[in-house]
Scaffold this motif. Structure first.
Motif, PDB file in Angstrom:
ATOM      1  N   UNK A 178       0.873  -1.199   0.093  1.00 39.73           N
ATOM      2  CA  UNK A 178      -0.011   0.076  -0.165  1.00 39.73           C
ATOM      3  C   UNK A 178       0.832   1.104   0.097  1.00 39.73           C
ATOM      4  N   UNK A 179       1.887   1.330   0.631  1.00 43.54           N
ATOM      5  CA  UNK A 179       2.737   2.479   0.814  1.00 43.54           C
ATOM      6  C   UNK A 179       3.641   2.578  -0.580  1.00 43.54           C
ATOM      7  N   UNK A 180       3.896   1.740  -1.102  1.00 45.60           N
ATOM      8  CA  UNK A 180       4.471   1.415  -2.574  1.00 45.60           C
ATOM      9  C   UNK A 180       3.517   2.325  -3.651  1.00 45.60           C
ATOM     10  N   UNK A 181       2.224   1.798  -3.402  1.00 42.69           N
ATOM     11  CA  UNK A 181       1.336   2.359  -4.341  1.00 42.69           C
ATOM     12  C   UNK A 181       0.967   3.893  -4.207  1.00 42.69           C
ATOM     13  N   UNK A 182       1.188   4.342  -2.934  1.00 41.33           N
ATOM     14  CA  UNK A 182       1.101   5.615  -2.655  1.00 41.33           C
ATOM     15  C   UNK A 182       2.211   6.456  -3.234  1.00 41.33           C
ATOM     16  N   UNK A 183       3.488   6.079  -3.032  1.00 40.06           N
ATOM     17  CA  UNK A 183       4.402   6.642  -3.567  1.00 40.06           C
ATOM     18  C   UNK A 183       4.483   6.499  -4.912  1.00 40.06           C
ATOM     19  N   UNK A 184       3.654   5.633  -5.713  1.00 38.05           N
ATOM     20  CA  UNK A 184       3.779   5.757  -7.136  1.00 38.05           C
ATOM     21  C   UNK A 184       2.879   6.849  -7.633  1.00 38.05           C
ATOM     22  N   UNK A 185       1.526   6.799  -6.905  1.00 39.76           N
ATOM     23  CA  UNK A 185       0.657   7.774  -7.011  1.00 39.76           C
ATOM     24  C   UNK A 185       1.075   9.266  -6.962  1.00 39.76           C
ATOM     25  N   UNK A 186       1.855   9.335  -6.018  1.00 40.26           N
ATOM     26  CA  UNK A 186       2.335  10.767  -5.838  1.00 40.26           C
ATOM     27  C   UNK A 186       3.665  11.090  -6.627  1.00 40.26           C
ATOM     28  N   UNK A 187       4.292  10.029  -7.640  1.00 36.56           N
ATOM     29  CA  UNK A 187       5.247  10.221  -8.380  1.00 36.56           C
ATOM     30  C   UNK A 187       6.555  10.003  -7.960  1.00 36.56           C
TER      31      UNK A 187
END
Length: 186
Positions: free
Chosen positions: A42-51
């Motif tokens: 989930x943390x990785x997905x958030x990092x991906x979403x914020x670039x």
């Protein structure tokens, strides 16, 4: 799962940094939690979403290396991480490892487009100069029914042209006729 609910509430409130902090802090402070791999995903997905792609790559890889696979909503967490890593990772040598894991028996039948996987694996081998493995991967690609590769026009032709050229007898070359050391010096 209280952590997941709080993380979703933070996401809905647009507090990405707080969400990441919650997920990563929990995983670090509770190493025995069997859901840590999912929280770091989930943390990785958030990092991906914020670039923040390098951080997303770091966390996806960390899930693979340090946490057992989980099935969430019928999907493998490791499979998801691998699929994201082959898209996001810039280093060809790292991508090769991820493609090889995706093509392993562990994920047999779970990869949606095996032809694309083999084609991209071949391209990654080419990037590192491993021509033998590239040809093997192209042959695997040509052996699938999935010969369409997104973003590549005539992928089957590209692969088919490379295989015979590599396998051709080198009778047209002249041994020992390469550039001479020191040629052109006074």
């Amino acid at each position: 799962m209280l952590i997941q609910q709080v993380a979703h509430n933070l996401a809905n409130a647009g507090r990405s940094e707080a969400e990441i902090l919650l997920l990563t802090t929990h995983a670090a402070s509770e190493p025995a939690d069997p859901f840590n791999g999912y929280y770091l995903l989930m943390a990785a997905q958030v990092y991906e979403e914020i670039g923040e792609i390098p951080l997303a790559v770091h966390y996806y890889a960390r899930v693979l290396k340090n946490h057992p696979d989980l099935i969430v909503k019928g999907e493998s967490v490791h499979l998801y991480c691998l699929q994201r890593l082959v898209e996001l990772e810039n280093r060809a040598q790292e991508r090769i490892g991820y493609y090889k894991e995706l093509s392993s028996p562990r994920f047999s039948g779970q990869v949606e487009h095996p032809g694309t996987l083999y084609f991209r694996l071949a391209q990654s081998y080419e990037q590192v100069g491993n021509w033998e493995q590239a040809i093997k991967a192209y042959n695997l690609f040509l052996g699938t029914a999935d010969l369409e590769v997104p973003g590549v026009t005539n992928a089957s032709r590209v692969a088919a042209e490379g295989v015979p050229l590599h396998c051709a007898r080198r009778t047209w070359t002249v041994p020992g006729r390469g550039p001479r050391v020191g040629a052109g010096r006074d």
